[in-house]
Design an enzyme around this catalytic site. Sequence first.
Site, mmCIF file in Angstrom:
data_model
loop_
_atom_site.group_PDB
_atom_site.id
_atom_site.type_symbol
_atom_site.label_atom_id
_atom_site.label_comp_id
_atom_site.label_asym_id
_atom_site.label_seq_id
_atom_site.Cartn_x
_atom_site.Cartn_y
_atom_site.Cartn_z
ATOM 1 N N ASP A 54 -102.033 -67.695 15.017
ATOM 2 C CA ASP A 54 -102.111 -66.275 15.371
ATOM 3 C C ASP A 54 -102.030 -65.389 14.137
ATOM 4 O O ASP A 54 -101.688 -65.847 13.033
ATOM 5 C CB ASP A 54 -100.966 -65.908 16.307
ATOM 6 C CG ASP A 54 -101.035 -66.637 17.648
ATOM 7 O OD1 ASP A 54 -102.153 -66.985 18.054
ATOM 8 O OD2 ASP A 54 -99.974 -66.839 18.259
ATOM 9 N N TYR A 112 -94.200 -77.613 13.142
ATOM 10 C CA TYR A 112 -94.056 -76.190 12.827
ATOM 11 C C TYR A 112 -92.629 -75.903 12.378
ATOM 12 O O TYR A 112 -91.692 -76.652 12.692
ATOM 13 C CB TYR A 112 -94.356 -75.323 14.048
ATOM 14 C CG TYR A 112 -95.814 -75.087 14.338
ATOM 15 C CD1 TYR A 112 -96.455 -73.940 13.878
ATOM 16 C CD2 TYR A 112 -96.553 -75.985 15.098
ATOM 17 C CE1 TYR A 112 -97.796 -73.706 14.162
ATOM 18 C CE2 TYR A 112 -97.894 -75.758 15.397
ATOM 19 C CZ TYR A 112 -98.508 -74.612 14.916
ATOM 20 O OH TYR A 112 -99.833 -74.382 15.210
#
Length: 295
Positions: A54, A112
């Site tokens: 994003d 992540y």
Amino acid sequence: MRRIKLTIAYDGTNYHGWQNQTEGDDTIEGKLEAAIRSLLPNEIPELIGASRTDAGVHARGNVAVFDTLSTIPAPNFTPALNRYLPEDIRIIASEEVPEAFHPRFQPHTKIYEYRIDNNRVPDPLKRLYCYNFSFPLDLYAMQRAAGYLIGVHDFRSFVNPDSQVFQRGGDAVREIYHIDICRISPEEGAFEPNASAGQMVNAAGDGQKSVAGCATSPEFSGGELRIRISGNGFLYHMIRIIAGTLLEVGTGKRKPEDIPDILSQRDRRAAGRTAPAKGLTLVKLVYQDTPLPHV
């Protein structure tokens, strides 16, 4: 035709995410395709990315592929493409892979990391890469809460309802393999592992060593906190919502034992707030037959 795999690092601060969108928006994909066109002016590149991060999200090891008729040795694409890229995007490795290799569909593990600046006064050197959250945190409670997220679950409560997966009729069932919650020494910026970190088991009591707590005390205030998560896939805003929910547990707003109920509700409104994008970094994608690093 040859297929070239690129491993890419980038600072996502100035970009509207990975994927090309409206004309004029700067994206990571757009910059990479422009670099390939500059290097190979007679070809029209079609870049396939593994993780479409994003806006504002960073990466140390995203992966993409493109096909080419060029005879340039695969490792040489790294310096050649970097000549045409801005300083906040870098190819860190390039290699030739079989034409059937698809970076999204080839089985792999995603890793992540979410970074939190827990100082009362925000560290200006971390402002682009950490979320400043100045409240004291109970790390043991956060670790227990994280344990309930390990395994295969329907994570609909932790996904933005606007996810394209839902629009295409998909579901939110995913598997989280591992969660680390680690403090960073405020003096040295280094991990301070707890001697019993490897002994931390998930709260469901199944004995799997899947939640590793690196805090040396239950109360944490000041310095940096990192939440590292690995799994087989993550949906729109999923990690950021998990991070926001764990922070609410850390402040006492929620209890660790609330997590199973949040999962069972399958309702975004049941979980915590979405943490800001700037704290999130895609660390690495590990494909099958590649050794999984310690996370």
